[in-house]
Design an enzyme around this catalytic site. Structure first.
Site, PDB file in Angstrom:
ATOM      1  N   ARG A   1      -6.350  -0.485  17.062  1.00 48.69           N
ATOM      2  CA  ARG A   1      -5.609  -1.185  18.121  1.00 48.69           C
ATOM      3  C   ARG A   1      -6.524  -2.144  18.891  1.00 48.69           C
ATOM      4  O   ARG A   1      -6.082  -3.197  19.361  1.00 48.69           O
ATOM      5  CB  ARG A   1      -4.956  -0.174  19.073  1.00 48.69           C
ATOM      6  CG  ARG A   1      -5.927   0.710  19.828  1.00 48.69           C
ATOM      7  CD  ARG A   1      -5.194   1.692  20.732  1.00 48.69           C
ATOM      8  NE  ARG A   1      -6.111   2.577  21.440  1.00 48.69           N
ATOM      9  CZ  ARG A   1      -6.611   3.694  20.922  1.00 48.69           C
ATOM     10  NH1 ARG A   1      -6.271   4.060  19.694  1.00 48.69           N
ATOM     11  NH2 ARG A   1      -7.432   4.459  21.629  1.00 48.69           N
TER      12      ARG A   1
ATOM     13  N   ILE B   1     -13.921  -7.316 -22.132  1.00 47.79           N
ATOM     14  CA  ILE B   1     -14.950  -6.334 -22.488  1.00 47.79           C
ATOM     15  C   ILE B   1     -14.419  -5.466 -23.619  1.00 47.79           C
ATOM     16  O   ILE B   1     -13.300  -4.937 -23.532  1.00 47.79           O
ATOM     17  CB  ILE B   1     -15.315  -5.466 -21.272  1.00 47.79           C
ATOM     18  CG1 ILE B   1     -15.870  -6.356 -20.149  1.00 47.79           C
ATOM     19  CG2 ILE B   1     -16.339  -4.400 -21.645  1.00 47.79           C
ATOM     20  CD1 ILE B   1     -16.117  -5.609 -18.852  1.00 47.79           C
TER      21      ILE B   1
ATOM     22  N   LYS C   1     -13.993   1.066 -13.993  1.00 43.99           N
ATOM     23  CA  LYS C   1     -13.216  -0.034 -14.581  1.00 43.99           C
ATOM     24  C   LYS C   1     -11.894  -0.121 -13.814  1.00 43.99           C
ATOM     25  O   LYS C   1     -10.979   0.654 -14.045  1.00 43.99           O
ATOM     26  CB  LYS C   1     -12.959   0.190 -16.068  1.00 43.99           C
ATOM     27  CG  LYS C   1     -12.242  -0.971 -16.748  1.00 43.99           C
ATOM     28  CD  LYS C   1     -12.066  -0.705 -18.242  1.00 43.99           C
ATOM     29  CE  LYS C   1     -11.369  -1.877 -18.905  1.00 43.99           C
ATOM     30  NZ  LYS C   1     -10.010  -2.105 -18.382  1.00 43.99           N
TER      31      LYS C   1
ATOM     32  N   CYS D   1      29.332   1.665  -7.836  1.00 43.50           N
ATOM     33  CA  CYS D   1      28.039   1.292  -7.266  1.00 43.50           C
ATOM     34  C   CYS D   1      27.724   2.157  -6.052  1.00 43.50           C
ATOM     35  O   CYS D   1      28.575   2.308  -5.158  1.00 43.50           O
ATOM     36  CB  CYS D   1      28.063  -0.186  -6.869  1.00 43.50           C
ATOM     37  SG  CYS D   1      26.597  -0.728  -5.954  1.00 43.50           S
TER      38      CYS D   1
ATOM     39  N   CYS E   1      27.915  -0.557  -2.789  1.00 47.58           N
ATOM     40  CA  CYS E   1      29.149  -1.235  -2.352  1.00 47.58           C
ATOM     41  C   CYS E   1      30.417  -0.607  -2.902  1.00 47.58           C
ATOM     42  O   CYS E   1      31.520  -1.062  -2.597  1.00 47.58           O
ATOM     43  CB  CYS E   1      29.100  -2.714  -2.741  1.00 47.58           C
ATOM     44  SG  CYS E   1      29.245  -3.004  -4.521  1.00 47.58           S
TER      45      CYS E   1
ATOM     46  N   CYS F   1      27.865  -7.470  -2.935  1.00 49.38           N
ATOM     47  CA  CYS F   1      27.097  -6.223  -2.838  1.00 49.38           C
ATOM     48  C   CYS F   1      25.828  -6.507  -2.048  1.00 49.38           C
ATOM     49  O   CYS F   1      25.030  -7.360  -2.428  1.00 49.38           O
ATOM     50  CB  CYS F   1      26.764  -5.708  -4.236  1.00 49.38           C
ATOM     51  SG  CYS F   1      25.763  -4.205  -4.243  1.00 49.38           S
TER      52      CYS F   1
END
Length: 695
Positions: A59, A107, A142, A429, A432, A451
């Site tokens: 902060r 590599i 890696k 769905c 919706c 939707c």
């Protein structure tokens, strides 16, 4: 310049945060305080990111940062190397390309210890080092992130680029500038010139937090930290990048005015210049110690806050590395010893269904949390309804969870059946309540733009490069507008937003609000083809939208076209024709489109004077920066006259147009395929004129 010592700078170890009001300061006072704050923030960045030993609370740091922003805004004091540049600059039209100072090669790798020993034998043989002689290696994790080249001149950050094809990469200077662990200015006795290879990644804890926030907002979570980092780094809006928790380790010096003798010297020196290195790197005396290092790191993997998929073993002595050289693709002095794949068994406690931009429904298994290779996994993909049926998976079953590519969690198989049958996919769905339709193995919400889950991503796509290219309207800002209720049920809500609405939101000011409103105003009266691409018709991108606009000429004709008429358009098959017809037949979509047209006014339809078929049947590919054209402008020019513009070179490509800093891989592909290369603007325009097109 004020130094960062406590006795000279009041904002370092015991910073003062009870500031006088900005309006009470003189310009000289503001300038002096701003410079002290910059030095203090750089000091605290170094203590936090490099030393891992912060001396102030978050902060307090935030208070210093905010004060600096206020001073720079009020007195026009912002500098190129100011820490406040980390909040992101102006959005870009596109990412340019950069040729690397030195090749950024890959590599060679293996998961077998014998292959590592064979690497050691080859290094000894080709360097003339006898068995028993000292041959030191530097061993490092890696990282599973995104490699970048970062350039400093006179201690100042000047450029960054992705690895790309190893020889040229994308210019991500402004985006990397926002990463707090990449200093804008080096510390100490730094060299005049320094080019580094680093790995940009998202720490595990930050990634989990980021995904949790996305899921809570109704968005699809990122598949894995690497993909999230790569997508974030390639954002055209740096402010989006700044809002994501990217981090960077540096691990190799590609070029420098300071001469190093060993890789380990680089590792020990970079932190003195303010550059973050990984504290798990080690130097070993022989290859067996390097193999042991890999095994120890694999055991410690669960405790790491970053994704790794193995270790990199590299010859320490740089003169030996130079002697060994490279192949076309690999460094001959380095080898990656990979970890084995990871999986674990756990129980499915629930299944949730997520809704994507196109309405696609994706089933996700909620799991009894399990440690999979050091990462706690509580969610995993179930792929699609067809896969669910084939695996016969349901709540309560014990399943094998794997991480594809060593990262993405998914349910691989049922190992113990504790339920009857399989999970029944919803027929409505979950957002919706519109009906769900199935297309092969996939399921889709039929709610379309009505939707809300689809609306969020539909707005983002509408503003994207493939849509109307509205700058400053990336995913996070779209979410902010939706969450604030400024976009409720229609794309048209974008055009009802007022300046006061935006200024009231966190992170917005008058300038950013005015810029977005200006962009929205500029997007009214779009071209028909851009509009068709922007509204998110399934399977209709810029190329198909261009074909539709050219064939039908206006939106009404497309909206009322039959499947047969749509299928008659070259390049549109039965499946795409069905998708287009169904999209426009939807009452919800009809309402949203009518509402949108009312807000933006008439569309610009193709005119004979602007389009033609002079380039019909030809395919162009563009690479590099073409003087006088944006990439989209050049592509649109050839498409307006019947050609196709694709992103990769193949045997079907007729011309590769190469601007400044072209991609080497595309040039190589053109050479392999015998594709003519048009070098620069003049050659491109001359070619067009020969075919009857006036640029």
């Amino acid at each position: 310049m004020a130094s960062a010592r406590t006795d000279e700078n009041p904002y370092v170890e015991e910073p003062e945060t009870d500031f006088r009001p900005v309006e009470e300061l003189s310009e000289d006072e503001a300038g002096e305080q701003a410079e002290q704050l910059r030095e203090a923030i750089r000091f605290h960045d170094y203590r936090y990111y490099v030393e891992n030993d912060p001396v102030v609370a978050d902060r307090t740091y935030d208070a210093l940062f905010t004060r600096l922003q206020d001073l720079e805004d009020a007195f026009g004091l912002r500098t190129d190397d100011s820490p406040t540049r980390r909040v992101g600059g102006e959005p870009l039209d596109e990412l340019g390309t950069v040729e690397h100072v030195a090749p950024m090669l890959s590599i060679d790798s293996s998961g077998e210890a014998e292959d590592v020993r064979e690497f050691d034998e080859r290094v000894r043989r080709e360097s003339g080092t006898e068995r028993g002689d000292d041959l030191r290696y530097v061993c490092e994790p890696k990282f599973d992130g995104l490699s970048v080249e970062v350039v400093y001149e006179d201690g100042e950050y000047v450029q960054a680029a992705t690895r790309g094809d190893g020889y040229t990469g994308e210019d991500v200077t402004e985006n990397v500038r926002t990463i707090a662990s990449v200093p804008h200015r080096l510390r100490g006795d730094y060299p005049d010139y320094l080019v580094l290879r680093g790995e940009v990644h998202i720490p595990e804890a930050a990634f989990r937090k980021l995904n949790r926030e996305r899921v809570e907002r109704g968005e699809d979570p990122f598949a894995n930290p690497r993909n999230a980092a790569a997508g974030t780094l390639r954002q055209l809006d740096p402010s989006v990048t700044a809002g994501r928790p990217l981090d960077c380790f540096f691990f190799d010096v590609l070029d420098s005015s300071y001469e190093f003798e060993t890789h380990w010297e680089q590792h020990e020196t970079l932190p003195e210049w303010g550059l973050k290195v990984n504290d798990r790197s080690e130097r070993t005396d022989d290859i067996e110690d390097a193999i042991d290092y890999r095994d120890r790191l694999m055991a410690d993997r669960p405790d790491l806050d970053y994704e790794i998929d193995g270790v990199v073993i590299e010859v320490d002595d740089l003169s030996t590395c130079a002697e060994l050289g490279t192949t076309e693709r690999h460094y001959r002095w380095a080898f990656a010893y990979k970890f084995p794949a990871r999986s674990e068994v756990t129980e499915i406690t629930d299944v949730t269904v997520q809704v994507g931009r196109t309405g696609r429904l994706t089933p996700v298994a909620l799991l009894e949390p399990v440690d999979v290779g050091g990462v706690t996994v509580s969610r995993a993909s179930l792929h699609n309804p067809e896969e669910i049926a084939e695996m016969n998976v349901n709540l309560g079953d014990e399943v094998d969870v794997e991480r594809a590519g060593d990262v993405i969690p998914y349910v691989a198989e049922v190992v113990a059946k504790h339920s009857e049958g399989h999970y029944e996919f919803p027929d409505h769905c979950p957002v919706c309540d519109s009906a769900v339709e199935f297309d092969g193995p996939m399921a889709y919400c039929t709610g379309g733009l009505a939707c809300v889950a689809q609306l969020r991503r539909a707005v983002e796509y509408y503003a994207s490069d493939d849509g109307l290219d509205i700058e400053g309207l990336g995913g996070e800002r779209v979410d902010q507008l939706v969450d604030a209720g400024l976009i409720e049920d229609s794309l048209a809500d974008l055009y009802r937003i007022e300046e006061d609405d935006l200024v009231a939101l966190e992170g917005w000011g008058e300038t950013s609000a005015e810029n977005l409103l200006a962009e929205l105003e500029a997007s009214t009266h779009p071209r028909l083809r851009d509009f068709l691409s922007a509204i998110g018709i399934p399977k209709v991108g810029p190329a198909t939208a261009t074909d539709l606009a050219r064939e039908f000429g206006d939106l009404d004709a497309i909206r009322t076209a039959t499947r047969e008429e749509l299928e008659s358009v070259e390049g549109i098959g039965p499946t795409v024709a069905d998708q287009i017809a169904e999209f426009f037949a939807s009452e919800q979509n009809e309402h949203v489109i009518d509402d949108l047209l009312e807000a933006i006014g008439p569309l610009e339809t193709p005119r004979a004077t602007e389009t033609g078929d002079e380039l019909a049947g030809l395919t162009f590919v563009f690479t590099g920066s073409l003087d006088g054209y944006t990439r989209s402008d050049a592509q649109e020019l050839v498409e307006d006259h019947g050609a196709s513009a694709t992103s990769s070179v193949s045997g079907n490509t007729d011309y590769l147009v190469a601007g400044d800093s072209p991609g080497q891989s595309k040039l190589d592909d053109a050479d392999d395929e015998g594709v003519p290369v048009l070098d620069g603007r003049e050659a491109f325009e001359e070619n067009l004129r020969e075919k009857g097109v006036e640029p």
